[in-house]
Scaffold this active site. Structure first.
Site, PDB file in Angstrom:
ATOM      1  N   HIS A  54       4.122 -12.513  -8.092  1.00 17.67           N
ATOM      2  CA  HIS A  54       2.885 -12.651  -7.319  1.00 17.67           C
ATOM      3  C   HIS A  54       2.878 -13.924  -6.487  1.00 17.67           C
ATOM      4  O   HIS A  54       2.384 -13.932  -5.359  1.00 17.67           O
ATOM      5  CB  HIS A  54       1.693 -12.647  -8.276  1.00 17.67           C
ATOM      6  N   TYR A  57       7.099 -14.344  -4.346  1.00 19.62           N
ATOM      7  CA  TYR A  57       7.633 -13.302  -3.465  1.00 19.62           C
ATOM      8  C   TYR A  57       9.155 -13.174  -3.613  1.00 19.62           C
ATOM      9  O   TYR A  57       9.863 -12.905  -2.642  1.00 19.62           O
ATOM     10  CB  TYR A  57       7.257 -13.591  -2.005  1.00 19.62           C
ATOM     11  N   LYS A 101      -7.083 -13.004   6.577  1.00 21.13           N
ATOM     12  CA  LYS A 101      -6.006 -12.667   5.645  1.00 21.13           C
ATOM     13  C   LYS A 101      -6.514 -11.623   4.671  1.00 21.13           C
ATOM     14  O   LYS A 101      -7.702 -11.588   4.335  1.00 21.13           O
ATOM     15  CB  LYS A 101      -5.553 -13.917   4.886  1.00 21.13           C
ATOM     16  N   HIS A 105      -5.901  -7.908  -5.505  1.00 20.42           N
ATOM     17  CA  HIS A 105      -6.311  -8.308  -6.850  1.00 20.42           C
ATOM     18  C   HIS A 105      -6.352  -7.039  -7.702  1.00 20.42           C
ATOM     19  O   HIS A 105      -7.351  -6.718  -8.339  1.00 20.42           O
ATOM     20  CB  HIS A 105      -7.674  -9.014  -6.831  1.00 20.42           C
ATOM     21  N   HIS A 107      -4.246  -5.584 -10.400  1.00 21.87           N
ATOM     22  CA  HIS A 107      -4.161  -5.483 -11.858  1.00 21.87           C
ATOM     23  C   HIS A 107      -5.354  -6.126 -12.567  1.00 21.87           C
ATOM     24  O   HIS A 107      -5.884  -5.548 -13.527  1.00 21.87           O
ATOM     25  CB  HIS A 107      -2.836  -6.074 -12.344  1.00 21.87           C
ATOM     26  N   ARG A 126     -11.710 -18.635  -0.322  1.00 26.76           N
ATOM     27  CA  ARG A 126     -11.234 -20.029  -0.391  1.00 26.76           C
ATOM     28  C   ARG A 126      -9.957 -20.232   0.430  1.00 26.76           C
ATOM     29  O   ARG A 126      -9.730 -21.319   0.969  1.00 26.76           O
ATOM     30  CB  ARG A 126     -11.012 -20.448  -1.847  1.00 26.76           C
ATOM     31  N   ASP A 127      -9.117 -19.204   0.534  1.00 24.58           N
ATOM     32  CA  ASP A 127      -7.946 -19.299   1.409  1.00 24.58           C
ATOM     33  C   ASP A 127      -8.377 -19.565   2.849  1.00 24.58           C
ATOM     34  O   ASP A 127      -7.764 -20.369   3.567  1.00 24.58           O
ATOM     35  CB  ASP A 127      -7.137 -18.001   1.359  1.00 24.58           C
ATOM     36  N   ASP A 279      -6.727 -24.601  -1.843  1.00 29.75           N
ATOM     37  CA  ASP A 279      -7.595 -23.968  -2.821  1.00 29.75           C
ATOM     38  C   ASP A 279      -6.807 -23.779  -4.116  1.00 29.75           C
ATOM     39  O   ASP A 279      -5.575 -23.866  -4.130  1.00 29.75           O
ATOM     40  CB  ASP A 279      -8.105 -22.619  -2.316  1.00 29.75           C
ATOM     41  N   GLN A 325     -11.992 -20.235 -11.366  1.00 30.89           N
ATOM     42  CA  GLN A 325     -12.363 -20.085  -9.956  1.00 30.89           C
ATOM     43  C   GLN A 325     -13.155 -21.276  -9.425  1.00 30.89           C
ATOM     44  O   GLN A 325     -13.485 -22.202 -10.150  1.00 30.89           O
ATOM     45  CB  GLN A 325     -13.180 -18.805  -9.814  1.00 30.89           C
ATOM     46  N   ASP A 511      -1.299  -8.100   6.608  1.00 27.44           N
ATOM     47  CA  ASP A 511      -1.011  -6.890   5.835  1.00 27.44           C
ATOM     48  C   ASP A 511      -1.033  -7.171   4.344  1.00 27.44           C
ATOM     49  O   ASP A 511      -0.828  -8.294   3.895  1.00 27.44           O
ATOM     50  CB  ASP A 511       0.342  -6.288   6.236  1.00 27.44           C
TER      51      ASP A 511
END
Length: 751
Positions: A54, A57, A101, A105, A107, A126-127, A279, A325, A511
């Site tokens: 995750h 990559y 973007k 999320h 799973h 937050r991103d 973040d 969070q 994407d």
């Protein structure tokens, strides 16, 4: 007692739980090689989450690099920040930039639907905030198992409530998205969240820890035990048939805390007191410290016991892995500290100095006076494993593609055509989604110009000039299953077209690539083909990929989901008052169909709903035609020629006619083309088509625009009456259509 660096050097053979943390044996060996010793428990925790699929990559990097081949120039200006940053940033003119973007999320949302979806929204917001932008809107692309499945009834209401609850509390309009049902998503729903933000060019922020002696500040919520290894580990493993093998606690969101964090951060930006920012999302403190340090001067010293805790029993490893969070990390010059803390106090946001930037080139973390982490930050954040996974076209692909629809029985009589129409529009994927979208606030902030059920969402950026942006997300997983290369391009083309339908010029792409296990060569072949399709398609359309997300291991046992490369396209419109909405509006308007209809029904809703069939080849795509079609639609909006425009996709002309008629309860009287089989004319899913309505006096001007761009156009009939009437075939009262279209999802979910 914490496991220290000194102790690790003295006890090289101490057993460590690397396998339980998701690492492979060779990865653990590589960590020992990098460090020249065994890792401490805290270092092992950091590497395990940062080297997870995750976060790192590691199975997709070799293919994602192809997006770097795309030009950074767009119709209005340059890409100001791209892949590798928290989110892409693109110039839209008039001194404005937007950042957008989309991320998964998946799973966590299966394990705990409400919090999984809610924290997916919070994380993507937050991103966007971390780029220096004010978040102004969200979208969500959702996939579930069959509507009548028991687990769908467990997951869907929680996911929708989580998306709506978090976004509504933040005061962010939810302007669009998708909801798709398919048996492949049973046990593995997809929750893809998108956020868009706006900023001036000079407000752009980057995640860099620079300036020796500058202070590292952790601010926002205190750190708890929720989400330890959550998204990072949970999203990096296949679910067993009976559920996930690992169930780390899913993060718990607090949208009211996030709202304070947003306003506090924006004021900090305006005050000019932040040098770098990140973040805290997946991998938490491990990610923020390692990425800030590796992207900056390379050194950082952190005193971990200064981190404010909600749970004081947490070990240092758990603190580093926690994905609690509503947290941010900032780099601040010493002379700005007082002002920084003053602004945080104003917003009742907890802020703590936890470290400083150094010139050592090392990330050093202390716990109660002893060093528990001493690593080169790039080895954690940027130099993880890179796998060139084997991929091969599966042996079953040929069989799928030759299993076309020619032998499937088609409706022939007028009664059969009407029956097919009713069956398709009331199927879960084409039925009205208001049960879901009514739970979202679409108009908060007052700048939503278009929102669901329009083809794309549109937001006003500048209230004086009416500059705006449009956004659409799309993907047809059935087409991607039939041909992943073509399927990805069809998703791109549909999102591109949906933006153009409103009158906006498509600019850029984000994407979210959702696939099964990368350890399956067939899945990796699907992924590689989808990437190739997107790269080639974006190059032709001139739409750079600004960033996005890869989500692997979306399968239950051996059953992978349909390959689902969700594509989000952003467009810009000079004047939102000249937008083109969907839906017939005025009696007497002329109805026209742009583009050509062919006998293309493989992978269609008709094949799925009527025959439970998936085989053949997807519709042919002509990207040059898509560009010319977009120019027609953009020109039609600028010249105010059109009353409405709606793209044709799933369900073909039949579905588009129903949606346009029901939008404002305006019927239509039409004739199908004499040279086409009525069944094909109604239910084909040929791409590159748009249904428009316009005042009769604009007919000649619009036809001339179509001719100028080489786009075919047919006149079908007129808006009017209380029925959808197809000459020589059938006439269905709009009230009946509305009842059948609107009842499917409420009937299934209202208990």
């Amino acid at each position: 007692m914490a496991d220290t660096v000194e102790q690790a050097a003295k006890t090289p053979e101490q057993s460590q739980p690397w396998r339980e943390l998701g690492l492979k044996e060779d990865e653990y060996s590589r960590i020992r090689e990098i460090l020249g010793r065994r890792p401490t428990g805290s270092e092992l925790a950091m590497y395990s989450v940062m080297w997870s699929e995750h976060c790192s990559y590691k199975s997709s990097k070799v293919h994602l690099r192809r997006f770097g081949e795309l030009p950074a120039e767009t119709r209005t200006g340059k890409l100001l920040a791209g892949i590798g940053e928290n989110a892409g940033v693109i110039d839209i003119g008039q001194g404005y930039a937007v950042t957008f973007k989309i991320e998964s999320h998946n799973h966590p949302s299966y394990v705990e639907p409400y919090q999984g979806a809610a924290t997916g929204v919070g994380g993507i917001v937050r991103d966007i905030l971390a780029m220096g932008a004010r978040p102004i809107g969200v979208m969500d692309a959702l996939r579930f198992g069959p509507l009548d499945a028991a687990d769908t009834h467990r997951v869907l209401p929680g996911v929708v409530a989580g998306v709506g609850g978090y976004g509504n509390c933040l005061g962010l309009p939810n302007i669009g998205g998708e909801v798709v049902f398919d048996k492949s998503y049973l046990g593995n729903p997809l929750v893809n969240a998108l956020c868009i933000g706006v900023l001036k060019h000079e407000d752009l922020q980057l995640g860099r820890a620079t300036g020796t002696g500058n202070k590292v500040i952790l601010y926002g919520a205190a750190t708890g035990g929720d989400g330890i290894g959550g998204a990072s580990v949970l999203a990096s493993e296949t679910f067993d048939a009976d559920g996930p093998a690992k169930r780390p606690s899913v993060q718990v969101g607090d949208p009211f805390q996030e709202k304070l964090l947003i306003e506090c951060t924006l004021e900090l930006f305006a005050a000019g007191v932040i040098n770098g920012i990140s973040d805290l999302g997946a991998a938490g403190l491990s990610c923020a410290t390692a990425e800030l340090a590796s992207s900056g001067d390379g050194g950082m010293h952190v005193i971990l016991d200064r981190v404010p805790l909600r749970d004081h029993t947490l070990s240092p490893e758990e603190i580093l892995m926690s994905e609690s969070q509503e947290r941010m990390m900032a780099v601040v010059e010493p002379q700005h500290l007082d002002q920084f803390f003053e602004i945080c106090r104003k917003w009742d946001v907890l802020a703590t100095e936890v470290g400083e930037v150094t010139d050592t080139g090392r990330l050093i973390i202390d716990w109660h006076g002893e060093t528990i982490v001493d690593v080169e930050p790039r080895t954690v954040a940027a130099e993880g494993p890179v796998y060139e996974r084997p991929y091969a076209r599966p042996t079953w692909q040929d069989g799928v593609q030759v299993d076309g629809v020619d032998d499937l029985e088609r409706a022939a009589s007028a009664d059969e055509l009407q029956e097919t129409l009713i069956k398709i529009i009331s199927s879960p994927n084409l039925a009205d989604k208001s049960w879901i979208t009514d739970q979202y606030d679409r108009y908060v902030r007052g700048n939503s110009v278009l929102a669901q059920p329009e083809d794309s969402g549109m937001l006003r950026i500048d209230e004086d000039t009416n500059l705006g942006v449009a956004l659409a997300t799309d993907c047809n997983g059935r087409f991607s299953y039939l041909d992943p290369y073509a399927g990805a391009q069809l998703a791109l083309a549909e999102a591109y077209r949906n933006v153009a339908v409103t009158g906006a010029s498509p600019l850029a792409v984000s994407d979210c690539l959702n696939f099964g296990s990368p350890e399956d060569p067939a899945v990796m072949w699907q992924f590689e083909r989808a990437i190739a399709g997107l790269v080639d398609g974006c190059r032709t359309l001139g739409t750079p990929v600004t960033g996005g997300n890869v989500s692997f291991y979306n399968q239950t046992g051996e059953q992978a989901i349909l390959p689902t490369p969700v594509v989000g396209v952003l467009g810009v419109i000079d004047d939102v008052t000249r937008r083109t909405p969907a839906g017939f509006r005025a009696a007497g308007d002329v109805i026209m169909l742009l583009g050509d209809t062919r006998d293309e029904l493989a992978g269609s809703v008709w094949a799925d709903v009527v025959h439970d069939h998936l085989g053949g080849l997807p519709p042919q795509l002509d990207l040059d035609h898509e560009q010319r079609l977009a120019e027609v639609l953009i020109s039609g909006a600028r010249q105010q020629l059109l009353s409405s425009a709606h793209d044709l996709s799933e369900g073909g002309l039949a579905q588009a006619l129903v949606e346009c008629s029901l939008r404002h309860h305006r019927g239509a009287e039409l004739s199908l083309p004499d040279d086409q089989d009525p069944f094909v004319a109604l239910f084909s899913e040929s791409t590159g088509r748009v249904l428009v309505s316009l005042p009769p006096e604009q007919r000649d001007a619009f036809t001339a625009v179509c001719a100028q761009h080489g786009v075919s156009v047919r006149e079908l009939g007129l808006v009017g009456g209380d029925a959808l009437s197809i000459a020589g075939q059938f006439s269905v009262d709009l009230t009946e259509l509305a009842d059948r279209w609107r009842q499917t999802i409420p009937a299934a979910l209202d208990h």
